[in-house]
Design a protein around this motif. Sequence first.
Motif, PDB file in Angstrom:
ATOM      1  N   GLN A 133      10.871   3.671 -26.943  1.00  0.00           N
ATOM      2  CA  GLN A 133      10.151   3.077 -25.824  1.00  0.00           C
ATOM      3  C   GLN A 133      10.698   1.685 -25.507  1.00  0.00           C
ATOM      4  OE1 GLN A 133       6.066   3.192 -27.064  1.00  0.00           O
ATOM      5  NE2 GLN A 133       5.763   5.331 -26.461  1.00  0.00           N
ATOM      6  N   ALA A 134      10.942   0.892 -26.541  1.00  0.00           N
ATOM      7  CA  ALA A 134      11.460  -0.461 -26.329  1.00  0.00           C
ATOM      8  C   ALA A 134      12.861  -0.421 -25.723  1.00  0.00           C
ATOM      9  CB  ALA A 134      11.465  -1.221 -27.652  1.00  0.00           C
ATOM     10  N   ARG A 170      14.192   1.973 -23.819  1.00  0.00           N
ATOM     11  CA  ARG A 170      14.119   2.382 -22.422  1.00  0.00           C
ATOM     12  C   ARG A 170      13.554   1.272 -21.543  1.00  0.00           C
ATOM     13  NH1 ARG A 170      12.076   8.692 -23.082  1.00  0.00           N
ATOM     14  NH2 ARG A 170      14.125   9.527 -23.678  1.00  0.00           N
ATOM     15  N   ALA A 171      12.577   0.542 -22.045  1.00  0.00           N
ATOM     16  CA  ALA A 171      12.019  -0.576 -21.276  1.00  0.00           C
ATOM     17  C   ALA A 171      13.071  -1.650 -21.036  1.00  0.00           C
ATOM     18  CB  ALA A 171      10.813  -1.155 -22.005  1.00  0.00           C
ATOM     19  N   GLU A 172      13.924  -1.909 -22.033  1.00  0.00           N
ATOM     20  CA  GLU A 172      14.972  -2.908 -21.868  1.00  0.00           C
ATOM     21  C   GLU A 172      16.002  -2.460 -20.830  1.00  0.00           C
ATOM     22  OE1 GLU A 172      17.247  -6.431 -22.621  1.00  0.00           O
ATOM     23  OE2 GLU A 172      15.138  -5.824 -22.733  1.00  0.00           O
ATOM     24  N   VAL A 173      16.349  -1.178 -20.834  1.00  0.00           N
ATOM     25  CA  VAL A 173      17.286  -0.664 -19.830  1.00  0.00           C
ATOM     26  C   VAL A 173      16.695  -0.808 -18.437  1.00  0.00           C
ATOM     27  CG1 VAL A 173      18.404   1.416 -18.962  1.00  0.00           C
ATOM     28  CG2 VAL A 173      18.468   0.902 -21.401  1.00  0.00           C
ATOM     29  N   GLU A 174      15.420  -0.460 -18.279  1.00  0.00           N
ATOM     30  CA  GLU A 174      14.783  -0.568 -16.963  1.00  0.00           C
ATOM     31  C   GLU A 174      14.718  -2.026 -16.507  1.00  0.00           C
ATOM     32  OE1 GLU A 174      11.027   1.307 -17.336  1.00  0.00           O
ATOM     33  OE2 GLU A 174      11.851   3.344 -17.550  1.00  0.00           O
ATOM     34  N   ARG A 175      14.404  -2.951 -17.423  1.00  0.00           N
ATOM     35  CA  ARG A 175      14.334  -4.367 -17.057  1.00  0.00           C
ATOM     36  C   ARG A 175      15.687  -4.875 -16.571  1.00  0.00           C
ATOM     37  NH1 ARG A 175      15.660  -9.211 -18.799  1.00  0.00           N
ATOM     38  NH2 ARG A 175      16.719  -8.394 -20.651  1.00  0.00           N
ATOM     39  N   LEU A 176      16.735  -4.532 -17.283  1.00  0.00           N
ATOM     40  CA  LEU A 176      18.065  -4.997 -16.903  1.00  0.00           C
ATOM     41  C   LEU A 176      18.529  -4.354 -15.597  1.00  0.00           C
ATOM     42  CD1 LEU A 176      19.765  -5.008 -20.423  1.00  0.00           C
ATOM     43  CD2 LEU A 176      19.174  -6.999 -19.041  1.00  0.00           C
ATOM     44  N   GLU A 177      18.163  -3.097 -15.379  1.00  0.00           N
ATOM     45  CA  GLU A 177      18.531  -2.454 -14.110  1.00  0.00           C
ATOM     46  C   GLU A 177      17.835  -3.148 -12.937  1.00  0.00           C
ATOM     47  OE1 GLU A 177      19.521   2.149 -15.502  1.00  0.00           O
ATOM     48  OE2 GLU A 177      17.490   1.598 -14.876  1.00  0.00           O
ATOM     49  N   ASP A 178      16.547  -3.505 -13.102  1.00  0.00           N
ATOM     50  CA  ASP A 178      15.828  -4.231 -12.045  1.00  0.00           C
ATOM     51  C   ASP A 178      16.462  -5.602 -11.810  1.00  0.00           C
ATOM     52  OD1 ASP A 178      14.109  -2.110 -11.774  1.00  0.00           O
ATOM     53  OD2 ASP A 178      12.547  -2.981 -13.057  1.00  0.00           O
ATOM     54  N   GLU A 179      16.789  -6.296 -12.894  1.00  0.00           N
ATOM     55  CA  GLU A 179      17.395  -7.621 -12.760  1.00  0.00           C
ATOM     56  C   GLU A 179      18.756  -7.533 -12.077  1.00  0.00           C
ATOM     57  OE1 GLU A 179      18.637 -11.405 -15.658  1.00  0.00           O
ATOM     58  OE2 GLU A 179      17.314  -9.798 -16.403  1.00  0.00           O
TER      59      GLU A 179
END
Length: 545
Positions: A99-100, A102-111
Motif C-alpha cells: 500500500q505504501a 503504491r501510494a508513493e508511485v501515485e504521489r510522484l505521478e501527480d507531482e
Amino acid sequence: MRSLSLIILAALPFPALAEDFALTSDVGAVTLYPQGATVTRQVPYSIPAGQHQLILTDLPRSTPLASVRVAVEGAAMGSVTARRDFVPPRTEEETAALQAARAEVERLEDELRDARAAVETIRLEAEAARARVAFLEKLGEGEGVTALDIAALRDLSAMIGEETLAALRTAQDAERRADAVARSLEDLEDELTRAKQAEAALVPEDEDRAMLAVAVSAEAAAEGVLTVTYNTEAAGWEPVYDLRLDRKSGALTLERGAYVAQSTGENWQAAELTLSTVRPSEQTAPSEVWPWLRRIYNEPPLQPVPLARSAPESDMAAGAQMEEAMAVSPEPIVAKADFDGLSVSYSYPGKVGVATGADRVRLALGTLDIQAETVAKAVPLNDLSAFLVAEFTNDTGEVILPTAEASFYLDGRFVGQRYMEMIPAGDEAELSFGPIDGLRLTRTVEDRAEGDRGVISKSNRIAETVRIEIENLTGEAWPLRVLDRVPVSEQEDLEITWDATPTPVEERVDDKRGVLAWEFELGAGERQEIRLSHTIKWPDGMVLR
C-alpha cells in the motif's frame, strides 16, 4: 474469520448446514527437503453449536490436493472437500508495504503531472511575449507610419523599441524558468522510476487458488485450530560450505549454511523453517532382485572392447543432491542441528519470509571446527604442480553433507569452488586447497621399446622407463605424497613386471590396483627423482589393447 455471501455459497454442492465460515490462512511452518517441502497452515476458528463448514480459499493452486491432511482441535471433524476449479473469490488484503509503495508511485505521478503543466504554462508566457514582438514589428510597417511627422515617428519608434525589448526579456525569462523546471523533472522522473521498481520488488502472488472445505460439528459453541498440511515439489533447500584452512595451525573451519527457495505461487511472510536431509523425491525402498536367466549362443566374432572410463567428477556432481548453506555475520542466528541416526534436521530460530519465484534466502547453520594435517599431493601423470591437501577425520559427530556450493579459502584467500562429497561422521577424508606453484612436477618417458628389435608391427613385448622429478622452489620444506601408476593384468598370458626406485610406500592406493604412492619430506631448493619401469609380455599372434 468472516461469512461467505449466500450468493457464492448457494452455488457450492455441499449439504445444507447451519452456517459456513470462510477462514484466511498463511503459511506457518515448513519442513524443507533438498527437493520438496511439507507446508503447515494453522487457522484459528470460532463456531456456534451445530454442524458447519470451515472454508479456506487461499491454498496455492499448485497444491497437490491428494497430499492434503487436515486436523481439527475443538470440534468433531467430518468430510474434507478440496477443489481447484470453481473456487469462490477471496478478499485480497494488501500488505502495508505494498500500500505504501503504491501510494508513493501515485504521489510522484501527480507531482510529475503538475510539474509538466507548470512548464507548459511558463512556455505559454514566452509564446505570448514573442507574439507581442511580432505585433510590434507589424506595427512599425503599417501604412500610416509614412504620414507621421518626425516627432510622432520618433515617439512611435521609441515605444516599439521599448515594448519589443520588454517582450523579448519576458520571453527570455520565461524560457529560463521553463528550462529550470524542466531540469527538475529529470530528478522527479528518476524518483518515480525508483518508486515503481520498489513496488515491483514486492513480489506479487498468483491470483488463482485452490479451496478446502472441512465439515465440523460441536454440541456447544467452540473455538479451536484448523491445521492443514500438504506436500509440494515447488520448494527446497541446498547446502553451502565455506571451508577455511589455516595452514600454520592446521585448523579447518566449516561455516555451514543453506539456500532456501520456493515457487509455490504465494509468499511466505513469516514461516518457521526446518531443513531436513530426508529425500522423499528419491528412492525410498530397496530394489528388487529378479531371477537371473542365462542362455548360450553361437560365439560371435570378437570385437574390440573399449577400455572402461570412470565418470568425471562433473558428471558425478550433476547427479548428486545439494544440501546446506551459510550466512556470515558478527553474531549470526544459526539453526540447531538434530541427528537421529537416519537424517539430519536443522530448526532455524525465528521466522523467515521467502517470496515465491524470487528469493534465494541464505540461512546460517553453525560452524564446525576440525584439526587437519596438511600435505602436498603430487600427480605428475596429469599435473605440472603439487596441490595442498588437508587430511582429517570428521570427529564433529555430524554428517558433512554433499554440495556443489563449497568454497575453499586458504589463510583467508579464496582458492576456488567445487563439488564436495558427503563425509559421514567418523569418516576420514581429504580436501584440496589449491595448487602449490613452487612444487614443480616433471614426468619424462626415457625409453620405450617394442619387441626384440625396437618398434615392429607385431610386437609381443613392451618395455618402458619413466623418470619423475619433483623440484621444491617454495623456500620451505614440504611433506610430499606422490602418486603414479603401472599397468595391471587380469589374464594369465599377459605378464607384467615393474620396478620403482625408491620403493613406493603403497602399491594399491585406495584399493586401486597398480596405483603407487611415495611419501617423503622435500626440503627447500631440493629435488627428488623417482624412476619407474615396467615390462609387458604376451604370446605371439595376440594383440595388446
